[in-house]
Enzyme design. Structure first.
Site, mmCIF file in Angstrom:
data_model
loop_
_atom_site.group_PDB
_atom_site.id
_atom_site.type_symbol
_atom_site.label_atom_id
_atom_site.label_comp_id
_atom_site.label_asym_id
_atom_site.label_seq_id
_atom_site.Cartn_x
_atom_site.Cartn_y
_atom_site.Cartn_z
ATOM 1 N N HIS A 280 102.901 64.015 -11.497
ATOM 2 C CA HIS A 280 103.027 62.606 -10.686
ATOM 3 C C HIS A 280 101.768 62.626 -9.731
ATOM 4 O O HIS A 280 101.773 61.553 -9.428
ATOM 5 C CB HIS A 280 104.252 63.037 -9.871
ATOM 6 C CG HIS A 280 105.837 62.955 -10.528
ATOM 7 N ND1 HIS A 280 106.846 62.538 -9.648
ATOM 8 C CD2 HIS A 280 106.008 62.947 -11.603
ATOM 9 C CE1 HIS A 280 107.907 62.370 -10.519
ATOM 10 N NE2 HIS A 280 107.478 62.652 -11.552
ATOM 11 N N ASP A 281 101.078 63.509 -9.759
ATOM 12 C CA ASP A 281 99.750 63.049 -9.293
ATOM 13 C C ASP A 281 98.794 62.409 -10.118
ATOM 14 O O ASP A 281 98.128 61.484 -9.700
ATOM 15 C CB ASP A 281 99.194 64.558 -8.647
ATOM 16 C CG ASP A 281 97.877 64.328 -7.974
ATOM 17 O OD1 ASP A 281 97.515 63.439 -7.294
ATOM 18 O OD2 ASP A 281 96.904 64.991 -8.267
#
EC number: 1.11.1.7
Length: 354
Positions: free
Chosen positions: A73-74
């Site tokens: 998700h980063d």
């Protein structure tokens, strides 16, 4: 000629700032990532990260999957720049509040402990972005998955990107065309990127709230998802009753829920993917280019592992913040105070290392 101490101090600052400006103008931001980036400056970083995860696993068996999800998700939001780790400020909203992260992204306290340990060993050296990348790799390896050297040299963002997170993070109800478009949008345009990275769901858990429509009212039909194995459907309904607690956790992989292996793909072949976006890889009418990969990964663990490592490295190279861009955060939750001072010193360190 004699100089006062104040003159020397002023001169030193002038030199530092001048060097910093020259470096910014020269822009080494296209510096290449390399697995050897910390071999001299912080050779113990991987061991520190690994030890922190091992200690956490004793009390939290889920943490490996949670860390891998944080990294994913980063990277999908402005590249792998640790922006997901930033807390709210008066200047920006945290990505932790994004639809794909709120009440589901976890593992931030262990990242804090990890960063503190790294800072004690190698002050102002390892970025949060690189540390999270290493942590994702170590989480996979500790769960029985492949081991590989991750390219390093990223720096940390100076802000979070809530709107971009809401736009870029894939949703559990995505169809295959939506998934393909989502991955292509961040530069992951190979079918193997999508299918291999989805294999991260071979461990970890998901909340009932993300599968209730599949179980009871798929596409507002009042019926379950027809691609869901009927026996598995009854099992899931037992875990997630219609009026039950939707925060209850369900294993992504019903076979080996804590092991990083290829059973995720075996499940898909049997129509036992937990969330819609997983089963789409095998059951969608548009899956002509993903079905062969699901079959190949289900039939060969090493085939999956090789594809996963390649896809992870490709994801880790999405618009990396490098060179003199960004900063090396001392606390992953906040941008450094006195950022000009830290950035100038970082630039001088960067020049010295060349």
């Amino acid at each position: 000629m004699q100089f006062s101490s104040s003159s020397i101090t002023s001169f030193t600052w002038t030199v530092l700032i001048t060097v910093g400006c020259l470096m910014l103008c020269a822009s080494f931001s296209d510096a290449q990532l390399t697995p050897t980036f910390y071999d001299t400056s912080c050779p113990t970083v991987t061991n520190i990260v690994r030890d922190t995860i091992v200690n956490e696993l004793r009390s939290d068996p889920r943490i490996a999957g949670s860390i891998l999800r944080l990294h994913f998700h980063d990277c999908f939001v402005n590249g792998c720049d640790a922006s997901i780790l930033l807390d709210n400020t008066t200047s920006f909203r945290t990505e932790k509040d994004a639809l794909g992260n709120a009440n589901s992204a976890r593992g931030f306290p262990v990242i804090d402990r990890m960063k503190a340990a790294v800072e004690r060993a190698c002050p102002r050296t390892v970025s949060c972005a690189d540390m999270l990348t290493i942590a994702a790799q170590q989480s996979v390896t500790l769960a029985g998955g492949p081991s590989w050297k991750v390219p390093l040299g990223r720096r940390d963002s100076l802000q979070a990107f809530l709107d971009l997170a809401n736009a870029n993070l894939p949703a559990p109800f995505f169809t295959l065309p939506q998934l393909k478009a989502n991955f292509k949008n961040v530069g992951l345009d190979r079918p193997s990127d999508l299918v291999a990275l989805s294999g991260a769901h071979t461990f970890g858990k998901n909340q009932c709230r993300f599968i209730m429509d599949r179980l009871y009212n798929f596409s507002n039909t009042g019926l379950p998802d027809p691609t869901l194995n009927t026996t598995y459907l009854q099992t899931l309904r037992g875990q997630c009753p219609r009026n039950g607690n939707q925060s209850v956790l369900v294993d992504f992989d019903l076979r080996t829920p804590l092991v990083f292996d290829n059973k995720y793909y075996v499940n898909l072949k049997e129509q036992k993917g937990l969330i819609q976006s997983d089963q789409e890889l095998f059951s969608s009418p548009n899956a002509t280019d993903t079905i062969p990969l699901v079959r190949a990964y289900a039939d060969g663990t090493q085939t999956f592992f090789n594809a996963f490592v390649e896809a992870m490295n490709r994801m880790g190279n999405i618009t990396p913040t490098t060179g003199t861009q960004g900063q090396i955060r001392l606390n992953c939750r906040v941008v450094n105070s006195n950022s000009l001072l830290h950035d100038v010193v970082d630039i001088v360190d960067f020049v010295s290392s060349m």
